[in-house]
Scaffold this motif. Structure first.
Motif, short mmCIF file in Angstrom:
data_model
loop_
_atom_site.label_atom_id
_atom_site.label_comp_id
_atom_site.label_asym_id
_atom_site.label_seq_id
_atom_site.Cartn_x
_atom_site.Cartn_y
_atom_site.Cartn_z
N LEU A 155 -3.86 6.61 -8.26
CA LEU A 155 -3.14 5.55 -7.52
C LEU A 155 -2.67 6.09 -6.17
O LEU A 155 -2.88 5.47 -5.12
N LEU A 156 -2.06 7.28 -6.20
CA LEU A 156 -1.55 7.86 -4.96
C LEU A 156 -2.68 8.13 -3.96
O LEU A 156 -2.55 7.86 -2.77
N GLU A 157 -3.80 8.66 -4.48
CA GLU A 157 -4.93 8.96 -3.58
C GLU A 157 -5.50 7.68 -3.00
O GLU A 157 -5.85 7.62 -1.81
N LEU A 204 -3.91 4.84 -2.47
CA LEU A 204 -2.98 4.29 -1.47
C LEU A 204 -3.01 5.12 -0.19
O LEU A 204 -2.91 4.58 0.91
N THR A 205 -3.18 6.45 -0.34
CA THR A 205 -3.28 7.30 0.86
C THR A 205 -4.47 6.87 1.70
O THR A 205 -4.38 6.77 2.93
N ARG A 206 -5.58 6.57 1.03
CA ARG A 206 -6.78 6.12 1.78
C ARG A 206 -6.47 4.82 2.54
O ARG A 206 -6.82 4.69 3.72
N LEU A 207 -5.78 3.89 1.91
CA LEU A 207 -5.47 2.63 2.57
C LEU A 207 -4.52 2.86 3.75
O LEU A 207 -4.66 2.23 4.80
N CYS A 208 -3.59 3.78 3.58
CA CYS A 208 -2.64 4.05 4.67
C CYS A 208 -3.34 4.74 5.84
O CYS A 208 -2.98 4.52 7.00
N GLU A 209 -4.35 5.57 5.53
CA GLU A 209 -5.13 6.19 6.62
C GLU A 209 -5.88 5.11 7.40
O GLU A 209 -5.91 5.13 8.63
N PHE A 210 -6.44 4.15 6.67
CA PHE A 210 -7.10 3.03 7.37
C PHE A 210 -6.08 2.28 8.22
O PHE A 210 -6.35 1.93 9.37
N ARG A 211 -4.88 2.05 7.66
CA ARG A 211 -3.84 1.36 8.43
C ARG A 211 -3.52 2.09 9.73
O ARG A 211 -3.29 1.47 10.76
N GLY A 212 -3.48 3.42 9.65
CA GLY A 212 -3.17 4.22 10.84
C GLY A 212 -4.22 4.00 11.91
O GLY A 212 -3.89 3.74 13.08
N TRP A 213 -5.50 4.06 11.52
CA TRP A 213 -6.58 3.82 12.48
C TRP A 213 -6.53 2.39 12.99
O TRP A 213 -6.64 2.13 14.19
N GLU A 224 -11.23 -1.29 -7.80
CA GLU A 224 -10.40 -0.10 -7.53
C GLU A 224 -8.92 -0.43 -7.70
O GLU A 224 -8.20 0.31 -8.38
N ALA A 225 -8.48 -1.50 -7.06
CA ALA A 225 -7.03 -1.80 -7.07
C ALA A 225 -6.54 -2.01 -8.50
O ALA A 225 -5.53 -1.43 -8.90
N VAL A 226 -7.27 -2.83 -9.26
CA VAL A 226 -6.84 -3.09 -10.64
C VAL A 226 -6.93 -1.80 -11.46
O VAL A 226 -6.05 -1.50 -12.28
N GLY A 227 -7.97 -1.01 -11.21
CA GLY A 227 -8.14 0.26 -11.94
C GLY A 227 -7.01 1.24 -11.65
O GLY A 227 -6.52 1.90 -12.56
N ASP A 248 0.78 -1.24 0.00
CA ASP A 248 0.00 0.00 0.00
C ASP A 248 0.82 1.29 0.00
O ASP A 248 0.32 2.33 0.44
N THR A 249 2.06 1.23 -0.47
CA THR A 249 2.85 2.47 -0.54
C THR A 249 3.91 2.39 -1.64
O THR A 249 4.43 1.31 -1.94
#
Ligand code: AMP
Ligand code: MN
Ligand code: MN
Ligand code: MN
Length: 283
Positions: free
Chosen positions: A87-89, A91-100, A174-177, A39-40
């Protein structure tokens, strides 16, 4: 040419820096290496610099966490444009979820298992990179709460265990897109590692293809050798290209090293069959 299209660095849950990983890959005889952190894309610039220095083709990649059919599956993207905004946006969303999620895992370990300080401990192991369950496992082993990494997952971190928090990752589409939108190719990571029936795996591969996915890992550090021919046949049947990657996380795990992958079975069409190396090098 030796390819390894699935590896991790300290940008996610690997233990070598991106530069250190590239140097070790070169020393182990790899010609084409994809850095595919969870995710980064944060490790790619450093890996690129190191690859230029030591004459290795660096493929910019990522391993995206996906929630599909109530389970977590991993989709590797290779040859992605690391500046592609969607793609960057994503991954940012996934990293925000990871933080929580990291905070929540810490709270659950404290309340349900009586283990204090896990969040801070995991953050310490993550050294400023994103926080994964691997970092919690390292903390639990260090604290003597688990014998080894596998034991930490089995006792605390897997579904049904006190520190488990269900994923809210990207959808498959989303991921494939994001990957194909960034000019890359999407690969189903380690398909034999999912706790899935053969029917469900066929469904996953079918939907993945409909979304624009191109390949699946046949050779993986986390596949057993008896699984290779089965997966090669599956790739052929699903009309998917084949990929090979160690899923290397660092020298602490003696079972998986760089440069040790067997060749793809003969019947497979490698994902790199039409790559020109300058493209693969992403330079
Ligand atoms: P996360 O993406 O944060 O849920 O963490 C998943 C990561 O944990 C995987 O990428 C693996 O590196 C690691 N992992 C998952 N299961 C195990 C296991 N049973 N033993 C050791 N590491 C594991
Ligand atoms: Mn990992
Ligand atoms: Mn994975
Ligand atoms: Mn991986």
């Amino acid at each position: 040419m030796r390819y390894d299209l699935h590896t991790h660095s300290t940008a996610s849950d690997g233990t070598l820096t991106p530069g250190g990983l590239v140097e070790r890959a070169r020393a182990q005889g790899i010609d084409v290496l994809a850095l595919t952190d969870h995710d980064t894309l944060a490790g790619i610039p450093e890996a690129r610099l190191a690859a230029r220095r030591c004459g290795l083709a660096l493929v910019p990649g990522v391993e995206i966490s996906v929630t599909w059919g109530g389970m977590t599956v991993h989709i590797v993207g290779v040859n992605v444009d690391i500046a592609h905004p969607p793609l960057l946006e994503g991954l940012t969303r996934l990293c925000e979820f990871r933080g929580w999620r990291a905070g929540e895992i810490g709270r659950r370990l404290e309340h349900k298992a009586g283990i204090a300080g896990a969040w801070a401990g995991a953050c310490h192991h993550a050294r400023g990179g994103l926080v994964s369950r691997t970092h919690f496992a390292r903390f639990l082993v260090e604290q003597g709460q688990a014998r080894d990494m596998q034991d930490a997952f089995v006792r605390f971190l897997k579904r049904g265990k006190p520190g488990y928090v269900a994923g809210q990752w990207a959808s498959l589409e989303e991921a494939v897109g994001w990957i194909s939108g960034a000019g890359g190719q999407a690969i189903v990571a380690h398909p034999a590692r999912y706790d899935m029936t053969a029917t469900k795996l066929r469904m996953l591969l079918g939907e993945f293809k409909e979304c624009g996915g191109e390949a699946m890992e046949v050779i993986s550090g986390s596949h057993a050798s008896h699984e290779y021919p089965v997966l090669a046949a599956q790739a052929e049947k699903s009309r998917l290209l084949s990929s090979a990657g160690s899923d290397y996380h660092g020298p602490e795990n003696p079972w998986i090293d760089l440069g040790r992958l067997p060749p793809l079975p003969k019947a497979c069409v490698p994902i790199w069959h039409d790559w020109e190396l300058p493209r693969a090098a992403g330079q």
